[in-house]
Design a protein around this motif. Sequence first.
Motif, PDB file in Angstrom:
ATOM      1  N   PHE A 127       0.835  -1.205   0.000  1.00  0.00           N
ATOM      2  CA  PHE A 127       0.000   0.000   0.000  1.00  0.00           C
ATOM      3  C   PHE A 127       0.872   1.257   0.000  1.00  0.00           C
ATOM      4  CE2 PHE A 127      -2.191   3.499   2.035  1.00  0.00           C
ATOM      5  CZ  PHE A 127      -3.415   3.513   1.375  1.00  0.00           C
ATOM      6  N   ASN A 128       1.912   1.239   0.825  1.00  0.00           N
ATOM      7  CA  ASN A 128       2.791   2.412   0.926  1.00  0.00           C
ATOM      8  C   ASN A 128       3.599   2.656  -0.342  1.00  0.00           C
ATOM      9  OD1 ASN A 128       1.995   3.149   3.511  1.00  0.00           O
ATOM     10  ND2 ASN A 128       3.427   1.725   4.474  1.00  0.00           N
ATOM     11  N   ILE A 129       3.786   1.619  -1.155  1.00  0.00           N
ATOM     12  CA  ILE A 129       4.453   1.819  -2.452  1.00  0.00           C
ATOM     13  C   ILE A 129       3.526   2.596  -3.384  1.00  0.00           C
ATOM     14  CG2 ILE A 129       5.301   0.642  -4.531  1.00  0.00           C
ATOM     15  CD1 ILE A 129       6.219  -1.659  -2.629  1.00  0.00           C
ATOM     16  N   PHE A 130       2.247   2.204  -3.401  1.00  0.00           N
ATOM     17  CA  PHE A 130       1.269   2.895  -4.247  1.00  0.00           C
ATOM     18  C   PHE A 130       0.973   4.300  -3.720  1.00  0.00           C
ATOM     19  CE2 PHE A 130      -0.003  -1.470  -5.597  1.00  0.00           C
ATOM     20  CZ  PHE A 130      -0.004  -1.276  -6.971  1.00  0.00           C
ATOM     21  N   PHE A 131       0.787   4.394  -2.407  1.00  0.00           N
ATOM     22  CA  PHE A 131       0.380   5.660  -1.804  1.00  0.00           C
ATOM     23  C   PHE A 131       1.245   5.978  -0.573  1.00  0.00           C
ATOM     24  CE2 PHE A 131      -3.582   4.091  -3.814  1.00  0.00           C
ATOM     25  CZ  PHE A 131      -3.764   5.139  -4.726  1.00  0.00           C
ATOM     26  N   PRO A 132       2.439   6.508  -0.787  1.00  0.00           N
ATOM     27  CA  PRO A 132       3.290   6.895   0.342  1.00  0.00           C
ATOM     28  C   PRO A 132       2.612   7.991   1.176  1.00  0.00           C
ATOM     29  CG  PRO A 132       4.187   7.704  -1.753  1.00  0.00           C
ATOM     30  CD  PRO A 132       3.066   6.796  -2.089  1.00  0.00           C
ATOM     31  N   SER A 133       2.992   8.090   2.425  1.00  0.00           N
ATOM     32  CA  SER A 133       2.314   8.995   3.371  1.00  0.00           C
ATOM     33  C   SER A 133       2.352  10.462   2.945  1.00  0.00           C
ATOM     34  CB  SER A 133       2.930   8.845   4.765  1.00  0.00           C
ATOM     35  OG  SER A 133       4.321   9.103   4.711  1.00  0.00           O
ATOM     36  N   ASN A 134       3.349  10.840   2.134  1.00  0.00           N
ATOM     37  CA  ASN A 134       3.451  12.245   1.712  1.00  0.00           C
ATOM     38  C   ASN A 134       2.632  12.543   0.448  1.00  0.00           C
ATOM     39  OD1 ASN A 134       5.010  10.821  -0.073  1.00  0.00           O
ATOM     40  ND2 ASN A 134       6.796  12.184   0.021  1.00  0.00           N
ATOM     41  N   LYS A 135       1.954  11.535  -0.081  1.00  0.00           N
ATOM     42  CA  LYS A 135       1.141  11.747  -1.285  1.00  0.00           C
ATOM     43  C   LYS A 135      -0.172  12.395  -0.875  1.00  0.00           C
ATOM     44  CE  LYS A 135       0.255   9.567  -5.706  1.00  0.00           C
ATOM     45  NZ  LYS A 135       0.468   8.375  -6.539  1.00  0.00           N
ATOM     46  N   ASN A 136      -0.512  13.491  -1.520  1.00  0.00           N
ATOM     47  CA  ASN A 136      -1.660  14.287  -1.104  1.00  0.00           C
ATOM     48  C   ASN A 136      -2.607  14.511  -2.283  1.00  0.00           C
ATOM     49  OD1 ASN A 136      -3.034  15.607   0.957  1.00  0.00           O
ATOM     50  ND2 ASN A 136      -2.156  17.592   0.436  1.00  0.00           N
ATOM     51  N   THR A 137      -3.297  13.437  -2.689  1.00  0.00           N
ATOM     52  CA  THR A 137      -4.223  13.511  -3.819  1.00  0.00           C
ATOM     53  C   THR A 137      -5.567  12.915  -3.411  1.00  0.00           C
ATOM     54  OG1 THR A 137      -3.609  11.322  -4.653  1.00  0.00           O
ATOM     55  CG2 THR A 137      -2.335  13.218  -5.479  1.00  0.00           C
ATOM     56  N   LEU A 138      -6.594  13.159  -4.219  1.00  0.00           N
ATOM     57  CA  LEU A 138      -7.917  12.604  -3.947  1.00  0.00           C
ATOM     58  C   LEU A 138      -7.862  11.077  -3.881  1.00  0.00           C
ATOM     59  CD1 LEU A 138     -10.977  13.206  -3.637  1.00  0.00           C
ATOM     60  CD2 LEU A 138     -11.171  12.992  -6.127  1.00  0.00           C
ATOM     61  N   GLU A 139      -7.127  10.478  -4.824  1.00  0.00           N
ATOM     62  CA  GLU A 139      -6.999   9.017  -4.861  1.00  0.00           C
ATOM     63  C   GLU A 139      -6.321   8.476  -3.609  1.00  0.00           C
ATOM     64  OE1 GLU A 139      -7.563  10.637  -8.802  1.00  0.00           O
ATOM     65  OE2 GLU A 139      -5.961  11.011  -7.345  1.00  0.00           O
ATOM     66  N   SER A 140      -5.290   9.175  -3.143  1.00  0.00           N
ATOM     67  CA  SER A 140      -4.568   8.704  -1.957  1.00  0.00           C
ATOM     68  C   SER A 140      -5.432   8.827  -0.703  1.00  0.00           C
ATOM     69  CB  SER A 140      -3.258   9.481  -1.781  1.00  0.00           C
ATOM     70  OG  SER A 140      -3.499  10.837  -1.455  1.00  0.00           O
ATOM     71  N   TRP A 141      -6.254   9.897  -0.599  1.00  0.00           N
ATOM     72  CA  TRP A 141      -7.162  10.047   0.547  1.00  0.00           C
ATOM     73  C   TRP A 141      -8.194   8.923   0.562  1.00  0.00           C
ATOM     74  CZ3 TRP A 141      -8.441  15.782  -0.987  1.00  0.00           C
ATOM     75  CH2 TRP A 141      -7.310  16.582  -0.742  1.00  0.00           C
ATOM     76  N   TYR A 142      -8.732   8.614  -0.629  1.00  0.00           N
ATOM     77  CA  TYR A 142      -9.762   7.575  -0.756  1.00  0.00           C
ATOM     78  C   TYR A 142      -9.190   6.209  -0.368  1.00  0.00           C
ATOM     79  CZ  TYR A 142     -13.776   5.212  -3.023  1.00  0.00           C
ATOM     80  OH  TYR A 142     -14.892   4.466  -3.301  1.00  0.00           O
ATOM     81  N   ALA A 143      -8.035   5.886  -0.937  1.00  0.00           N
ATOM     82  CA  ALA A 143      -7.394   4.599  -0.633  1.00  0.00           C
ATOM     83  C   ALA A 143      -7.023   4.511   0.847  1.00  0.00           C
ATOM     84  CB  ALA A 143      -6.148   4.425  -1.500  1.00  0.00           C
ATOM     85  N   ARG A 144      -6.491   5.613   1.392  1.00  0.00           N
ATOM     86  CA  ARG A 144      -6.050   5.602   2.800  1.00  0.00           C
ATOM     87  C   ARG A 144      -7.239   5.476   3.752  1.00  0.00           C
ATOM     88  NH1 ARG A 144      -1.228   5.946   4.676  1.00  0.00           N
ATOM     89  NH2 ARG A 144      -0.403   6.502   2.634  1.00  0.00           N
ATOM     90  N   SER A 145      -8.372   6.098   3.392  1.00  0.00           N
ATOM     91  CA  SER A 145      -9.569   5.975   4.227  1.00  0.00           C
ATOM     92  C   SER A 145     -10.008   4.513   4.322  1.00  0.00           C
ATOM     93  CB  SER A 145     -10.703   6.823   3.628  1.00  0.00           C
ATOM     94  OG  SER A 145     -11.876   6.669   4.394  1.00  0.00           O
ATOM     95  N   ILE A 146     -10.000   3.827   3.174  1.00  0.00           N
ATOM     96  CA  ILE A 146     -10.387   2.409   3.145  1.00  0.00           C
ATOM     97  C   ILE A 146      -9.393   1.570   3.938  1.00  0.00           C
ATOM     98  CG2 ILE A 146     -10.665   0.389   1.623  1.00  0.00           C
ATOM     99  CD1 ILE A 146     -11.577   2.457  -0.559  1.00  0.00           C
ATOM    100  N   PHE A 147      -8.101   1.803   3.684  1.00  0.00           N
ATOM    101  CA  PHE A 147      -7.051   1.033   4.341  1.00  0.00           C
ATOM    102  C   PHE A 147      -7.120   1.203   5.868  1.00  0.00           C
ATOM    103  CE2 PHE A 147      -2.695   0.586   5.963  1.00  0.00           C
ATOM    104  CZ  PHE A 147      -2.366  -0.679   5.478  1.00  0.00           C
ATOM    105  N   LEU A 148      -7.319   2.427   6.338  1.00  0.00           N
ATOM    106  CA  LEU A 148      -7.387   2.704   7.779  1.00  0.00           C
ATOM    107  C   LEU A 148      -8.641   2.085   8.413  1.00  0.00           C
ATOM    108  CD1 LEU A 148      -6.185   6.414   7.673  1.00  0.00           C
ATOM    109  CD2 LEU A 148      -5.000   4.543   8.834  1.00  0.00           C
ATOM    110  N   TYR A 149      -9.765   2.176   7.696  1.00  0.00           N
ATOM    111  CA  TYR A 149     -11.011   1.595   8.215  1.00  0.00           C
ATOM    112  C   TYR A 149     -10.889   0.081   8.376  1.00  0.00           C
ATOM    113  CZ  TYR A 149     -14.997  -0.863   5.915  1.00  0.00           C
ATOM    114  OH  TYR A 149     -15.901  -1.791   5.452  1.00  0.00           O
ATOM    115  N   LEU A 150     -10.247  -0.569   7.405  1.00  0.00           N
ATOM    116  CA  LEU A 150     -10.065  -2.021   7.488  1.00  0.00           C
ATOM    117  C   LEU A 150      -9.103  -2.412   8.605  1.00  0.00           C
ATOM    118  CD1 LEU A 150      -9.846  -2.986   3.707  1.00  0.00           C
ATOM    119  CD2 LEU A 150     -11.758  -3.373   5.258  1.00  0.00           C
ATOM    120  N   ASN A 151      -8.237  -1.486   8.972  1.00  0.00           N
ATOM    121  CA  ASN A 151      -7.250  -1.767  10.031  1.00  0.00           C
ATOM    122  C   ASN A 151      -7.647  -1.168  11.378  1.00  0.00           C
ATOM    123  OD1 ASN A 151      -4.661  -3.196   8.850  1.00  0.00           O
ATOM    124  ND2 ASN A 151      -5.413  -1.800   7.273  1.00  0.00           N
ATOM    125  N   GLY A 152      -8.913  -0.738  11.495  1.00  0.00           N
ATOM    126  CA  GLY A 152      -9.455  -0.331  12.794  1.00  0.00           C
ATOM    127  C   GLY A 152      -9.200   1.098  13.211  1.00  0.00           C
TER     128      GLY A 152
END
Length: 400
Positions: free
Chosen positions: A214-239
């Motif tokens: 996940f971090n390869i596709f969307f590193p923490s410093n990436k600030n785009t609509l796609e990265s917010w969407y993916a990160r929201s899903i990833f965080l929700y699945l991880n509690g």
Amino acid sequence: SFPIIQSSSIKNTKINFYLDKQNYINAFVTHGSKIFITTELLMKSTNVHQIAGVIAHEIGHITGGHLNKRARAYEDSLFSTVLSSILAVGAIAAGQGQAGTAILLGGQHISRQQALSFSRNQESYADQAAIKLVKKTNYSLKGMYEMFEILERKERFSRINPYLQTHPLSSERKKILKYHIDDDIKPNFDRKLEKRLSLIRAKLIGYTAKKDKFNIFFPSNKNTLESWYARSIFLYLNGSIKESIMFIDKCIQSDKSNPYFYELKGQIYYENGNAQMAINNFEKALKIKKNEKHFFIALAKALYSSNDIKKFEKSIELLKKYIEKEEYPIEAWHYLGLCYGKMGDYFLSSLALTEKFLLLNDIKNAKLQLIKAKNNKAEIKKYDSRINDLTNIIKQRENK
């Protein structure tokens, strides 16, 4: 993909698309015009032209009638195997054991080569059909070419014997495409479609990728609509629910017209026990996209989980709408049974659960639920036709 379908000879045929969760690139079509695309293919694709080429290829299989031809080819292949087995048994019975074994193996080899050759011919036909369809709709053939490049790299890595492949080699398919690519033609560029594809990829990565990938596709410093969407899903699945909500809110602030952002927010709240917030967000999603069947069932489940009997009628209405649109609405029949049960209508609850178990091919429980329904004498006349239909279906299944 819509122009691709509209420009084909199957424009009046209902095509259903399905995602196949696999870690390899593939797409295929089955009877009933069902097109399956693997999640890896979508994740590896970088533009709409690549997806358009894939869909055009699968439509080529449909227009070529390949599914029926494949079934007939299988029968011919099976005949070759059976015939060689009969000859082999004869040779062995005559005391020629080695000759019999050779005939048997030879027959199996011929049978397999017939099937592989037939499959490669079909793939070549589908490629030609796809080229015509992509050109007709002004998508770029470079998309197909790029997809073959991705496949070619996989083939080199796996070192598969080309004579044992069901598809022609990607390097050969690229050569044919080169003759058709015209750099002077301006391809169809749909910015909205490209944006949707990038969000679909982000969604898949969020749902399927492990932390390191996940971090390869969307590193923490990436600030785009796609990265917010993916990160929201990833965080929700991880509690990490608060952080997840924060990122989906950023998506909503950026694009308030995207119903799938509200859907995700509703899902997060629903799975964490906040029925009312889930309802609010699913309703917003449905207000934007009124005929999205998946919003019907999402909102229906949230309404049911509220335990507010006043909301059950609305839940039932949405479940019925979903059942009309979905081919295998197992979950909808389940919740319909639960809703009717909570409202004290045990007759309709049993009928709904009968439908559910029939879809699961669980004849034993379907029969038990139908017996429960038949015990309610007051309602039988009103639903006589439906009860008879269900009874006949169960009898047919039991006799198979």
